[in-house]
Motif scaffolding. Structure first.
Motif, short mmCIF file in Angstrom:
data_model
loop_
_atom_site.label_atom_id
_atom_site.label_comp_id
_atom_site.label_asym_id
_atom_site.label_seq_id
_atom_site.Cartn_x
_atom_site.Cartn_y
_atom_site.Cartn_z
N GLU A 1 -10.22 -6.87 -1.14
CA GLU A 1 -9.55 -5.74 -0.50
C GLU A 1 -8.48 -6.20 0.47
OE1 GLU A 1 -8.77 -1.67 0.57
OE2 GLU A 1 -9.57 -2.72 -1.18
N LYS A 2 -8.76 -7.26 1.23
CA LYS A 2 -7.80 -7.78 2.19
C LYS A 2 -6.55 -8.30 1.48
CE LYS A 2 -7.56 -10.82 6.23
NZ LYS A 2 -8.30 -11.81 7.06
N ALA A 3 -6.75 -8.98 0.36
CA ALA A 3 -5.62 -9.48 -0.41
C ALA A 3 -4.79 -8.33 -0.98
CB ALA A 3 -6.12 -10.38 -1.53
N ARG A 4 -5.48 -7.30 -1.45
CA ARG A 4 -4.77 -6.16 -2.04
C ARG A 4 -3.90 -5.44 -1.02
NH1 ARG A 4 -5.20 -0.95 -2.21
NH2 ARG A 4 -7.13 -0.92 -0.99
N LEU A 5 -4.45 -5.24 0.19
CA LEU A 5 -3.68 -4.53 1.23
C LEU A 5 -2.43 -5.32 1.63
CD1 LEU A 5 -6.61 -3.26 3.49
CD2 LEU A 5 -5.15 -1.90 1.99
N LEU A 6 -2.58 -6.65 1.79
CA LEU A 6 -1.43 -7.47 2.16
C LEU A 6 -0.40 -7.48 1.02
CD1 LEU A 6 0.00 -9.38 4.10
CD2 LEU A 6 -1.32 -11.27 3.11
N ALA A 7 -0.89 -7.58 -0.21
CA ALA A 7 0.01 -7.59 -1.36
C ALA A 7 0.80 -6.28 -1.45
CB ALA A 7 -0.79 -7.83 -2.64
N GLU A 8 0.12 -5.16 -1.20
CA GLU A 8 0.81 -3.87 -1.23
C GLU A 8 1.86 -3.79 -0.14
OE1 GLU A 8 -2.13 -0.84 -0.91
OE2 GLU A 8 -2.84 -1.06 -2.99
N GLU A 9 1.53 -4.31 1.04
CA GLU A 9 2.47 -4.28 2.17
C GLU A 9 3.74 -5.06 1.84
OE1 GLU A 9 2.89 -6.25 6.61
OE2 GLU A 9 0.88 -5.92 5.79
N LEU A 10 3.59 -6.21 1.17
CA LEU A 10 4.73 -7.09 0.91
C LEU A 10 5.31 -6.93 -0.49
CD1 LEU A 10 3.39 -10.37 2.58
CD2 LEU A 10 4.89 -8.63 3.57
N GLY A 11 4.70 -6.09 -1.30
CA GLY A 11 5.19 -5.89 -2.65
C GLY A 11 4.86 -7.04 -3.59
N LEU A 12 3.77 -7.75 -3.35
CA LEU A 12 3.37 -8.89 -4.17
C LEU A 12 2.24 -8.48 -5.12
CD1 LEU A 12 3.16 -11.53 -1.29
CD2 LEU A 12 5.17 -10.86 -2.61
N ARG A 13 1.79 -9.46 -5.91
CA ARG A 13 0.64 -9.23 -6.78
C ARG A 13 -0.61 -9.73 -6.08
NH1 ARG A 13 3.71 -11.74 -11.44
NH2 ARG A 13 2.64 -13.61 -10.72
N ALA A 14 -1.74 -9.10 -6.36
CA ALA A 14 -3.05 -9.58 -5.89
C ALA A 14 -3.94 -9.75 -7.10
CB ALA A 14 -3.67 -8.59 -4.91
N ALA A 15 -4.84 -10.74 -7.00
CA ALA A 15 -5.77 -10.99 -8.11
C ALA A 15 -7.14 -11.28 -7.52
CB ALA A 15 -5.28 -12.16 -8.96
N PRO A 16 -8.20 -11.03 -8.29
CA PRO A 16 -9.56 -11.31 -7.79
C PRO A 16 -9.86 -12.80 -7.81
CG PRO A 16 -9.65 -10.52 -10.05
CD PRO A 16 -8.22 -10.40 -9.61
N LEU A 17 -10.83 -13.20 -7.00
CA LEU A 17 -11.21 -14.61 -6.91
C LEU A 17 -11.69 -15.14 -8.25
CD1 LEU A 17 -11.51 -16.99 -4.94
CD2 LEU A 17 -13.85 -16.20 -4.46
N GLU A 18 -12.28 -14.28 -9.05
CA GLU A 18 -12.79 -14.71 -10.36
C GLU A 18 -11.68 -15.20 -11.28
OE1 GLU A 18 -13.44 -11.80 -8.91
OE2 GLU A 18 -15.50 -12.23 -8.24
N ALA A 19 -10.44 -14.79 -10.99
CA ALA A 19 -9.31 -15.18 -11.84
C ALA A 19 -8.62 -16.45 -11.34
CB ALA A 19 -8.30 -14.03 -11.90
#
Length: 404
Positions: free
Chosen positions: A220-238
């Motif tokens: 969730e933390k990665a997703r929020l930062l990615a949305e803020e900066l317009g980047l991609r986020a991926a789960p740790l499993e990947a």
């Protein structure tokens, strides 16, 4: 937390980048779980108040104890490193030297990259963690507030933190020194803490946002930062898949063991790997592949530019401001030491006034007593005279005025 509160019992024990490499620093690094255990166990080691600062460049314990060995044993009880090795590499400072050290650290004067202001945020978090658990005292609270005031004065009154230089910035500089262009480069950033966030922002300004992927243990933390900066986020499993297809990988996590090892790479890979973690989260053995370029925080600290030279010229100004704030704290501390004397004088003056003064003077009791106390307090701040001498002089002077 009650206990020792004298400046003579205030210590800082620590290791940093000056003598200890990343591997050794990593063996004394603490995470939140270990920090909690240290605070819980402090009383058993005779430590009455403390906080612990653990960053990629240092691990330090600031606290009150009869001997510094108590702080060392407490830290080593909850880390991987041994006490004997720590003592060989450590610095131990007491009283005034310990006070000067904490001011220098907060100013960025003791940072691996001079003037690095990220340390202030790390100190705030570390201190709040201990304070919220009742492990600080009035001395530490006042000291830390003064340290923050000093840091703010230096930031606004000097150019010590001017320009853009930090570990995350140095990482970008390192990458630029090893590639001709960011075009078509796939970038993976592992970790979305303060350093990871800074790396994301720095790289987003240089590469296409669709080239950068962010992975964090807390998705969730990665997703929020990615949305803020317009980047991609991926789960740790990947993670494994993104390691294979990324050209540039920056790791800034607090994992206890490496997240990238030889098994994640293969001969023929051409990648730039940057490890901003302590302990290291990229196994150094990955360098056995000829196409792998690996750098850690010690490697990045060697990057120097005009910004750092300009910062060096600001050091004298910063030290002057630190001296002013240390004097301010020292004045508060000395007055705290004199509180029992001032209280005794106040009680004595009231008693004398009751015995000697007429009805008119009875009405002026509070004003006269307070005036005498203010005079005494001023002398105690500015003179080397012992409190007992001031006590006698104040009583004598008050008697002369009252009888007259």
């Amino acid at each position: 937390m009650e206990g020792l509160t004298s400046a003579a019992d205030f210590w800082v024990i620590g290791i940093n980048y000056r003598k200890a490499d990343t591997a050794l620093r990593g063996s004394y690094a603490i995470n939140e779980r270990r920090y909690e255990a240290i605070l819980t166990d402090a009383e058993h080691f005779g430590v009455s108040a403390l906080f612990v600062l653990s960053t990629c460049n240092r691990t330090e314990v600031y606290g009150f104890a009869a001997q510094p060995g108590q702080l060392i044993d407490l830290l080593c009880r909850h880390t991987e490193g041994g006490a004997d090795t720590f003592k060989e590499q450590a610095y131990i400072r007491n009283g005034n030297e310990a006070l000067n050290h904490i001011f220098n650290v907060a100013a960025g004067l003791d940072s691996q990259i001079l003037g690095d202001y990220e340390i202030v945020g790390q100190m705030k978090q570390a201190y709040a963690f201990a304070r919220d658990r009742g492990c600080t005292n009035s001395f530490l609270d006042r000291l830390f507030n003064t340290v923050l005031q000093s840091s703010r004065s230096i930031r606004s009154g000097t150019q010590l933190s001017g320009g853009t230089v930090s570990v995350a910035f140095a990482a970008v500089q390192f990458i630029r020194n090893h590639i001709k262009s960011f075009d078509h480069k796939q970038i993976l950033i592992l970790g979305s803490g303060e350093i990871g966030q800074t790396a994301c922002r720095n790289l987003a300004a240089l590469a296409g946002k669709d080239q950068i992927t962010l992975i964090n243990r807390t998705e969730e933390k990665a997703r929020l930062l990615a949305e803020e900066l317009g980047l991609r986020a991926a789960p740790l499993e990947a993670l494994s898949g993104y390691i294979r297809k990324s050209d540039i990988i920056i790791v800034a996590t607090a994992a206890a063991t490496p997240l990238i090892t030889v098994a994640d790479l293969q001969e023929g890979d051409e990648k730039i790997l940057i490890d901003l973690s302590i302990p290291n989260n990229i196994n150094a053995d990955v360098q056995q592949y000829k196409g792998i370029v690996l750098a850690n925080v010690d490697d990045l600290s060697r990057i120097s530019d005009e910004t750092l030279r300009k910062r060096q010229a600001e050091v004298p100004k910063a030290k002057e401001l630190i001296t002013c704030h240390i004097h301010e704290f020292a004045e508060w501390y000395l007055m705290q030491q004199h509180v029992p004397v001032l209280k005794a004088v106040k009680e004595k003056l009231h008693a004398l006034n009751t015995q000697l003064a007429d009805a008119r003077l009875q009405d002026d009791d509070k004003q006269a007593v307070q005036k005498a106390l203010n005079t005494m307090a001023k002398k105690m701040r500015t003179e080397e005279q012992r409190p007992g001498c001031n006590y006698i002089e104040t009583i004598h002077h008050y008697l002369k005025q009252t009888v007259a």
